[in-house]
Enzyme design. Structure first.
Site, PDB file in Angstrom:
ATOM      1  N   SER A 113       0.806  -1.213   0.000  1.00 59.89           N
ATOM      2  CA  SER A 113       0.000   0.000   0.000  1.00 59.89           C
ATOM      3  C   SER A 113       0.842   1.267   0.000  1.00 59.89           C
ATOM      4  CB  SER A 113      -0.955  -0.039   1.192  1.00 59.89           C
ATOM      5  OG  SER A 113      -1.901   0.995   1.086  1.00 59.89           O
ATOM      6  N   HIS A 114       0.693   2.078   1.036  1.00 59.55           N
ATOM      7  CA  HIS A 114       1.339   3.385   1.083  1.00 59.55           C
ATOM      8  C   HIS A 114       2.773   3.319   1.598  1.00 59.55           C
ATOM      9  CE1 HIS A 114      -0.582   2.167   4.702  1.00 59.55           C
ATOM     10  NE2 HIS A 114       0.286   2.878   5.379  1.00 59.55           N
ATOM     11  N   ASP A 278      -3.107   6.374  -3.032  1.00 59.56           N
ATOM     12  CA  ASP A 278      -1.939   5.743  -2.425  1.00 59.56           C
ATOM     13  C   ASP A 278      -1.292   4.706  -3.340  1.00 59.56           C
ATOM     14  OD1 ASP A 278      -3.836   3.743  -2.250  1.00 59.56           O
ATOM     15  OD2 ASP A 278      -3.101   3.014  -0.319  1.00 59.56           O
ATOM     16  N   ASP A 280      -1.422   1.446  -3.754  1.00 60.59           N
ATOM     17  CA  ASP A 280      -2.229   0.437  -4.444  1.00 60.59           C
ATOM     18  C   ASP A 280      -3.601   0.949  -4.869  1.00 60.59           C
ATOM     19  OD1 ASP A 280      -2.946   0.573  -1.729  1.00 60.59           O
ATOM     20  OD2 ASP A 280      -3.691  -1.480  -1.721  1.00 60.59           O
ATOM     21  N   ASP A 282      -6.198   2.271  -3.247  1.00 58.70           N
ATOM     22  CA  ASP A 282      -7.452   2.133  -2.496  1.00 58.70           C
ATOM     23  C   ASP A 282      -7.724   3.325  -1.568  1.00 58.70           C
ATOM     24  OD1 ASP A 282      -5.472   1.453  -0.700  1.00 58.70           O
ATOM     25  OD2 ASP A 282      -6.331  -0.494  -0.151  1.00 58.70           O
ATOM     26  N   ARG A 283      -6.735   4.188  -1.372  1.00 60.69           N
ATOM     27  CA  ARG A 283      -6.976   5.352  -0.510  1.00 60.69           C
ATOM     28  C   ARG A 283      -7.130   6.621  -1.338  1.00 60.69           C
ATOM     29  NH1 ARG A 283      -3.215   5.016   4.842  1.00 60.69           N
ATOM     30  NH2 ARG A 283      -3.499   2.793   5.219  1.00 60.69           N
ATOM     31  N   SER A 366      -8.501   6.539   7.765  1.00 58.55           N
ATOM     32  CA  SER A 366      -7.179   6.467   7.147  1.00 58.55           C
ATOM     33  C   SER A 366      -7.253   6.713   5.637  1.00 58.55           C
ATOM     34  CB  SER A 366      -6.563   5.106   7.439  1.00 58.55           C
ATOM     35  OG  SER A 366      -7.465   4.084   7.037  1.00 58.55           O
ATOM     36  N   LYS A 377     -11.723  -0.759  -0.413  1.00 60.64           N
ATOM     37  CA  LYS A 377     -11.849   0.681  -0.501  1.00 60.64           C
ATOM     38  C   LYS A 377     -11.305   1.118  -1.858  1.00 60.64           C
ATOM     39  CE  LYS A 377      -7.760   1.493   2.475  1.00 60.64           C
ATOM     40  NZ  LYS A 377      -7.387   0.173   3.009  1.00 60.64           N
TER      41      LYS A 377
END
Ligand code: VG1
Ligand code: CO
Length: 542
Positions: A113-114, A278, A280, A282-283, A366, A377
């Site tokens: 992710s991030h 982010d 991947d 999803d954010r 988050s 998400k």
């Protein structure tokens, strides 16, 4: 082509965290480390012979090598087909979308992710089930159990698959289908949002948008959607080239790490709308001109305006938020006359609520928001949702947020992260808090109404998840929450979440840290954060 059975011995540290297994790249490069975990995933599943697996990642360092290993192991273990994104690229939401659309058995997402990427940075792997969502705890626990007892893995002896050429190839009896990473996802977005209206907005010269893909996975998606399909001017997407090290950055869309974007949106002649996603995909972070929308507010505002968006015009069945997320969404749910669910941190806990149609929208503080369109998400989905609202309401981001506060009150909210602290001390801090009895205690004007360690019983399958975070709730609705991160790869990260509610319109324009300063002081004092972490300041404040 021959299937080999390779003897191996267990690693003891393959317990999945909040979102899969995350470790430094050199850890994953140890002999058989990745293979052990992948075989443990397969050993935890039943009935996948001949079925389809979706595989892709956020493009970080080691993505391509890992995918080659996974393809050969999937073939050796009996999958019938693997759908893999071109160049090994698939965002987390795209994997979820593709699993669902193709009725795949499951999927493997390669991402941390991030977290930063590179030869000495982080890598991660996560398994998603047939609904497209992260494996629930009973599956991740089974994977961990298998990883501690593994003695062999199966792999096909074969050459590497060309991941860059679209189309199908054969790997033993298994078919590998290299697919375009954007097509299915873009079609799903088009089915949910009013693309004509958004296009009118984005092609209107008086409206300017800036999208920061932070050199991570959303680059190709954002280019195709915003500058391609929706007609935004070239240059709308910045940092849009996916790089193995994410350009040396930290693709976490918040005010600290998305600094390029923040400078533009808070500078002179700032655009009307800014967004970042982010590693991947999803954010998301949403910005207006010189204005930051907290993720908790964003969830509440999407819910309150959902009727304006075609995919949600028939109303919401319910809303779900993670426990530390602010209670802004609860107020919207109340007014809409629908339920609001409070779950532990991590998207896996929303899966059952979405599957059973108890919730339509979900969110986490988050920088994560999403809906029943997939089971993850979804960063660009949130950006499109905001654009759809802006296109219909023809107001600025700031106007929309301020009028929301006027209607519902404002939930001041902040998270303080203490990263890379000593793990033993961090656990002692939480253990100590768990042992205190604070109910009825008075701190200045604040009186403790409840104090517990959050425990969640899934309303669908009855599974219980304990020790999900220490909550201290005050009689005026303010809250302090403490929990330890389950995604870090170095030491421990203590997260402190602070929230207070302000119904008085005249008091809704304070600086967040100032408005929360009294509670933050209480939070530090009660948990003795300085003593336990050795820090007098958080690493990151969002
Ligand atoms: C963090 C966030 C959590 C999120 C998780 C995965 O977990 O707090 O809300 O679901 O990351 O997001 P933790 O355990 O570190 O607090 V992502 O975008 O890394 O897949
Ligand atoms: Co992510």
């Amino acid at each position: 082509m021959q299937i080999s059975t390779i003897p191996t011995t267990p690693y003891t540290d393959q317990k999945p965290g909040t979102s899969g297994l995350r470790k430094k790249v050199p850890v994953f490069q140890q002999p058989n480390y990745l293979e052990n975990f992948v075989q443990s995933i397969f050993d935890s599943l039943e009935g996948y012979q001949g079925e389809t697996l979706v595989v892709g990642g956020d493009g970080r360092y080691y993505n391509r090598q890992a995918i080659q290993i996974i393809l050969k192991m999937a073939a050796a273990n009996g999958f019938g087909r693997v759908m893999v994104g071109q160049g090994g690229i698939l965002s987390t939401p795209a994997v979820s979308c593709i699993i669902r659309k193709n009725r795949a058995f499951g999927g493997i997402v390669l991402s941390a992710s991030h977290n930063p990427a590179g030869p000495n940075e982080d890598f991660g792997i996560k398994y998603n089930i047939s609904n497209g969502g992260p494996a629930p705890e009973k599956v991740t626990e089974a994977i961990y159990a298998h990883s501690k007892a593994i003695s062999q893995y199966r792999i096909l002896e074969a050459g590497d698959v060309d991941l860059d050429r679209l189309g199908t190839t054969q790997l033993g009896v298994m078919v590998v289908e290299v697919i375009d990473c954007v097509t299915d996802y873009a079609a799903l977005m088009e089915s949910l949002f009013d693309f004509n209206r958004i296009q009118q907005l984005l092609t209107n010269p008086s409206f300017r948008m800036c999208m920061d893909s932070m050199h991570a996975v959303t680059g190709p998606y954002a280019h195709a959607l915003f500058e391609g399909r929706l007609g935004a001017p070239a240059g709308t997407v910045m940092n849009g080239k996916t790089l193995e090290d994410f350009g040396g950055g930290h693709p976490d869309p918040n005010l600290v790490y998305a600094h390029d974007l923040v400078e533009i949106l808070f500078g002179d002649q700032a655009p009307d709308f800014g967004a970042a996603s982010d590693g991947d995909g999803d954010r998301n972070m949403i910005l207006g001109r010189q204005f930051f929308v907290t993720p908790s507010d964003s969830l509440a505002i999407l819910a309150a305006n959902a009727k304006l968006v075609p995919g949600y015009s028939s109303g919401l069945s319910g809303i779900a938020r993670s426990m530390p997320t602010s209670q802004a969404a609860d107020r919207v749910a109340e007014r809409l006359g629908i339920d609001c669910y409070e779950t532990p941190t991590g998207w896996k806990f929303f899966g059952n609520l979405l599957d059973s149609d108890k919730a339509t929208l979900c969110g986490e503080e988050s920088f994560g928001t999403g809906s029943n369109h997939i089971r993850e998400k979804d960063g660009l989905w949130a950006v499109l949702f905001w654009l759809n609202i802006l296109a219909v309401r023809q107001e600025s981001v700031e106007q929309i947020v301020r009028s929301h506060w006027q209607t519902y009150g404002r939930n001041y909210y902040s998270r303080h992260d203490y990263e890379g602290v000593d793990s033993g001390r961090a656990h002692q801090l939480v253990d100590r808090l768990r042992g205190l009895n604070l109910k009825g205690q008075q701190y200045g004007a604040y009186e403790v109404e409840y104090h517990d360690d959050f425990s969640y019983t899934d309303p669908i399958d009855g599974s219980i998840s304990q020790n999900q975070g220490i909550r201290i709730g005050f009689t005026d609705g303010s809250r302090i929450v403490y929990r330890l991160s389950g995604t870090g790869t170095q030491g421990a990260t203590l997260r402190l979440y602070v929230e207070s509610y302000e119904p008085n319109i005249a008091k809704q324009s304070q600086d967040t840290q100032e408005a929360l300063s009294g509670l933050i002081a209480i939070a530090n004092e009660v948990a003795q954060i300085q003593d336990y972490t050795g820090r007098d300041q958080p690493t990151v404040i969002t």
